[in-house]
Design a protein around this motif. Structure first.
Motif, PDB file in Angstrom:
ATOM      1  N   ILE A  39       0.639  -1.369  -0.020  1.00  0.00           N
ATOM      2  CA  ILE A  39       0.242  -0.020   0.215  1.00  0.00           C
ATOM      3  C   ILE A  39       0.793   1.196  -0.031  1.00  0.00           C
ATOM      4  CG2 ILE A  39      -1.911   1.426   1.332  1.00  0.00           C
ATOM      5  CD1 ILE A  39      -2.681  -0.960   2.241  1.00  0.00           C
ATOM      6  N   ALA A  40       0.750   1.997  -1.033  1.00  0.00           N
ATOM      7  CA  ALA A  40       1.490   3.545  -0.959  1.00  0.00           C
ATOM      8  C   ALA A  40       3.244   3.062  -0.971  1.00  0.00           C
ATOM      9  CB  ALA A  40       0.936   4.087  -0.206  1.00  0.00           C
ATOM     10  N   GLY A  41       3.259   2.029  -1.631  1.00  0.00           N
ATOM     11  CA  GLY A  41       4.912   1.510  -1.557  1.00  0.00           C
ATOM     12  C   GLY A  41       5.398   1.446  -0.804  1.00  0.00           C
ATOM     13  N   GLU A  42       4.303   0.648   0.523  1.00  0.00           N
ATOM     14  CA  GLU A  42       5.217  -0.180   2.042  1.00  0.00           C
ATOM     15  C   GLU A  42       4.416  -1.528   1.679  1.00  0.00           C
ATOM     16  OE1 GLU A  42       4.369   2.476   4.590  1.00  0.00           O
ATOM     17  OE2 GLU A  42       5.945   4.340   3.718  1.00  0.00           O
ATOM     18  N   LYS A  43       5.157  -2.592   2.871  1.00  0.00           N
ATOM     19  CA  LYS A  43       4.558  -3.648   3.019  1.00  0.00           C
ATOM     20  C   LYS A  43       4.000  -3.621   4.086  1.00  0.00           C
ATOM     21  CE  LYS A  43       6.048  -6.385  -0.477  1.00  0.00           C
ATOM     22  NZ  LYS A  43       4.945  -7.132  -1.376  1.00  0.00           N
ATOM     23  N   VAL A  44       1.971  -3.442   4.463  1.00  0.00           N
ATOM     24  CA  VAL A  44       1.787  -3.682   5.541  1.00  0.00           C
ATOM     25  C   VAL A  44       1.477  -5.062   5.843  1.00  0.00           C
ATOM     26  CG1 VAL A  44      -0.561  -3.222   6.335  1.00  0.00           C
ATOM     27  CG2 VAL A  44       0.486  -1.410   5.058  1.00  0.00           C
ATOM     28  N   ASP A  45       1.176  -5.463   7.307  1.00  0.00           N
ATOM     29  CA  ASP A  45       1.614  -7.087   7.788  1.00  0.00           C
ATOM     30  C   ASP A  45       0.043  -7.548   7.636  1.00  0.00           C
ATOM     31  OD1 ASP A  45       1.416  -9.098   8.964  1.00  0.00           O
ATOM     32  OD2 ASP A  45       2.257  -8.529  10.776  1.00  0.00           O
ATOM     33  N   ASP A  68      -7.534   3.740   7.555  1.00  0.00           N
ATOM     34  CA  ASP A  68      -7.718   3.985   5.894  1.00  0.00           C
ATOM     35  C   ASP A  68      -7.125   2.331   5.679  1.00  0.00           C
ATOM     36  OD1 ASP A  68      -9.496   5.897   6.318  1.00  0.00           O
ATOM     37  OD2 ASP A  68      -7.988   7.573   6.012  1.00  0.00           O
ATOM     38  N   GLU A  69      -5.975   2.895   5.390  1.00  0.00           N
ATOM     39  CA  GLU A  69      -4.714   1.750   4.850  1.00  0.00           C
ATOM     40  C   GLU A  69      -5.348   0.234   5.209  1.00  0.00           C
ATOM     41  OE1 GLU A  69      -3.756   4.153   6.784  1.00  0.00           O
ATOM     42  OE2 GLU A  69      -2.571   5.704   5.511  1.00  0.00           O
ATOM     43  N   GLU A  70      -6.005  -0.053   7.021  1.00  0.00           N
ATOM     44  CA  GLU A  70      -6.610  -0.992   6.879  1.00  0.00           C
ATOM     45  C   GLU A  70      -7.650  -1.428   6.644  1.00  0.00           C
ATOM     46  OE1 GLU A  70      -4.188  -1.544  11.608  1.00  0.00           O
ATOM     47  OE2 GLU A  70      -5.908  -0.682  11.130  1.00  0.00           O
ATOM     48  N   ARG A  71      -8.613  -0.720   6.386  1.00  0.00           N
ATOM     49  CA  ARG A  71     -10.234  -1.031   5.634  1.00  0.00           C
ATOM     50  C   ARG A  71      -9.386  -1.537   4.443  1.00  0.00           C
ATOM     51  NH1 ARG A  71     -11.821   3.651   9.407  1.00  0.00           N
ATOM     52  NH2 ARG A  71     -10.933   5.174   8.057  1.00  0.00           N
ATOM     53  N   ALA A  72      -8.523  -0.243   3.889  1.00  0.00           N
ATOM     54  CA  ALA A  72      -8.772  -0.649   1.955  1.00  0.00           C
ATOM     55  C   ALA A  72      -7.828  -2.194   1.578  1.00  0.00           C
ATOM     56  CB  ALA A  72      -7.368   0.169   1.525  1.00  0.00           C
ATOM     57  N   ILE A  73      -7.033  -2.654   2.932  1.00  0.00           N
ATOM     58  CA  ILE A  73      -6.989  -3.873   2.861  1.00  0.00           C
ATOM     59  C   ILE A  73      -8.415  -5.252   2.924  1.00  0.00           C
ATOM     60  CG2 ILE A  73      -5.040  -5.832   4.094  1.00  0.00           C
ATOM     61  CD1 ILE A  73      -3.458  -3.919   4.708  1.00  0.00           C
ATOM     62  N   LEU A  74      -8.640  -4.844   4.062  1.00  0.00           N
ATOM     63  CA  LEU A  74     -10.033  -5.854   3.946  1.00  0.00           C
ATOM     64  C   LEU A  74     -11.466  -5.250   3.051  1.00  0.00           C
ATOM     65  CD1 LEU A  74     -10.533  -4.758   7.532  1.00  0.00           C
ATOM     66  CD2 LEU A  74     -10.063  -6.487   6.651  1.00  0.00           C
ATOM     67  N   VAL A  75     -11.640  -4.880   2.266  1.00  0.00           N
ATOM     68  CA  VAL A  75     -12.012  -4.319   1.224  1.00  0.00           C
ATOM     69  C   VAL A  75     -11.637  -5.116  -0.319  1.00  0.00           C
ATOM     70  CG1 VAL A  75     -13.436  -2.477  -0.193  1.00  0.00           C
ATOM     71  CG2 VAL A  75     -13.536  -2.173   1.781  1.00  0.00           C
ATOM     72  N   ASP A  76     -10.310  -4.669  -0.177  1.00  0.00           N
ATOM     73  CA  ASP A  76      -9.704  -5.169  -1.551  1.00  0.00           C
ATOM     74  C   ASP A  76      -9.825  -6.684  -1.388  1.00  0.00           C
ATOM     75  OD1 ASP A  76      -8.596  -4.948  -3.996  1.00  0.00           O
ATOM     76  OD2 ASP A  76      -6.566  -6.029  -3.022  1.00  0.00           O
ATOM     77  N   ASP A  77      -9.447  -7.479  -0.102  1.00  0.00           N
ATOM     78  CA  ASP A  77      -9.485  -9.157  -0.101  1.00  0.00           C
ATOM     79  C   ASP A  77     -11.480  -8.970  -0.495  1.00  0.00           C
ATOM     80  OD1 ASP A  77      -6.900  -9.490   0.482  1.00  0.00           O
ATOM     81  OD2 ASP A  77      -6.621  -9.809   2.359  1.00  0.00           O
ATOM     82  N   ILE A  78     -12.035  -8.711   0.209  1.00  0.00           N
ATOM     83  CA  ILE A  78     -12.968  -8.728   0.267  1.00  0.00           C
ATOM     84  C   ILE A  78     -14.113  -9.128  -1.103  1.00  0.00           C
ATOM     85  CG2 ILE A  78     -15.665  -8.795   1.289  1.00  0.00           C
ATOM     86  CD1 ILE A  78     -14.295 -10.327   3.091  1.00  0.00           C
TER      87      ILE A  78
END
Length: 437
Positions: free
Chosen positions: A12-18, A223-233
């Protein structure tokens, strides 16, 4: 490999998020709350099995009356479950689950004033109407937050509410019936129904304040965490084979799942409604002792749920993780029947049965949620649960009737064994590419 990588890290935005950290955060927020809701729900549903130890003698009810009353709950459940799940999908889980819990608490407590078979039937039917929607609603709700690859473990954590309700409910129910008998002129079973309804009201209030309907409403996520969840679902929903509401009713796979779940649910409610009676048949008569003994199979079931769900998710395999426990459970019902007077052997067999029953059902729910998405999931999950739970009516009624006619529980236990075996074999007819993801 891309999907496996996405289970752990997100760019996300060039960074790895766990990703594991994000889902752990969601789990800490949602699962304890949903778990407690199901604990108190299941306790209110099956505490009639403990009340039976005194209730039948006090009210002069026969085994057939009890079996019909215990089972008619599921006719109400059947009638309102699909509408309830569709309403939840539209209005949100927070308000609807709270409504469900408050309604059933009032009706469950009201059962303490039963004096006739008809009153017993009416209140049990009404309890089914009130509770319809909680379990399938939560299963649907979890699809809003977790992709299929993570859902076995999460569903099992939620479903652990069944054995935990047994662990808590056994000793507590036995103590209430023993210690409260005669207080205020009420019998122990009346106090049991009243006291065990109260936690449902408390949890309904907690739900109103702490449960969010969707990922977008979760202010405790960044916002980053919500983006991960929305994208996965979103990615997960694209893999689902059906999304349209009508597909939840017309898809042949849904109706095949109904048949499988019907046979598994027979075993679940055989344990829930008759475990105290089966322990009593070994010669144990004290309600407190029966309560403590009844908690042991559920303790074993918690361990089994955790181990099997981890294995299922790690291997991305669902079918054999259902079929093997189902066949083992069927064999254990036969052992419990053959050694019904031997406390040690019967308790070992009943513990294995309980482990197998809760494992098969928790793993089963990974299959329809892998096939269905969106509105189709809302309808299809409710259809499967409502039709399958009709066995909760037929099973207790048949066992009660057979016990009264034969003066033995053996015929009922044979039916429970056959149901688990048939359900397990039917699972192997499900194509693995549909569900192993």
């Amino acid at each position: 490999m891309e999907n496996v990588e996405r289970l752990h890290n997100y760019d996300i935005a060039g960074e790895k998020v766990d990703g594991a950290r994000v889902y752990a955060k969601v789990t800490r927020r949602l699962i304890p709350l949903l778990f407690m809701c199901y604990v108190v729900a299941y306790l209110d549903r099956v505490n009639i099995g403990f009340a039976k130890l005194q209730m039948l003698q006090d009210l002069k009810f026969s085994e057939t009356v009890y079996g019909f009353g215990a089972g008619i709950f599921f006719l109400g459940y059947f009638l309102f479950e699909v509408p309830s799940n569709i309403i939840l999908h539209k209005v949100g889980a927070r308000v609807w689950i709270a409504r469900v819990m408050i309604t059933w608490a009032i009706i469950s407590a009201g059962t303490m004033f039963v004096t006739t078979p008809m009153m017993f039937y009416v209140l049990r039917f009404a309890l089914g109407l009130a509770e319809a929607g909680l379990f399938p609603g939560v299963i649907l709700y979890l699809t809003y937050w977790y992709p299929s690859a993570r859902r076995s473990k999460i569903t099992s954590l939620f479903y652990t509410g069944v054995p935990v309700a047994g662990i808590i409910g056994g000793p507590v129910s036995g103590w209430i019936m023993h210690s409260m008998a005669g207080v205020n002129g009420w019998a122990g079973w009346q106090w049991l129904l009243l006291i065990e309804a109260m936690p449902s009201v408390v949890m309904a209030v907690v739900v109103l304040f702490f449960l969010e309907d969707r990922v977008a409403n979760a202010k405790w996520l960044t916002d980053e965490e919500r983006a991960i969840l929305v994208d996965d679902i979103s990615r997960d929903q694209m893999q689902a084979q059906s999304h349209d509401l009508r597909e939840g009713f017309t898809n042949p796979k849904v109706w095949f799942m109904c048949g499988i779940y019907f046979f598994f649910a027979v075993g679940l409610y055989g344990v829930g409604f008759f475990l105290p009676t089966l322990i009593k048949n070994t010669g144990t008569t004290d309600p407190v002792a029966i309560g403590w003994l009844a908690s042991l199979p559920y303790i074993a079931a918690v361990v089994a749920l955790i181990l099997v769900s981890r294995s299922s998710d790690a291997r991305r395999e669902r079918r054999w993780h259902i079929t093997v426990p189902a066949l083992l459970g069927a064999t254990s019902w036969l052992v419990a029947s053959s050694f019904s007077a031997n406390l040690l052997v019967a308790m070992i067999a009943l513990s294995i049965v309980t482990c197998c029953v809760v494992v098969t059902i928790s793993q089963f729910w990974c299959m329809p949620t892998a096939i269905l998405g969106g509105a189709a999931a809302a309808a299809g999950i409710a259809v499967i649960n409502s039709v399958g739970n009709l066995s909760g009516f037929l099973g207790p009624f048949f066992i009660g009737w057979a016990t009264e006619k034969t003066h033995s529980t053996a015929s009922g236990l044979y039916m429970l064994a056959a149901s688990l075996a048939i359900g397990g074999l039917l699972v192997l007819r499900v194509r693995k590419e549909w569900v192993n993801r």
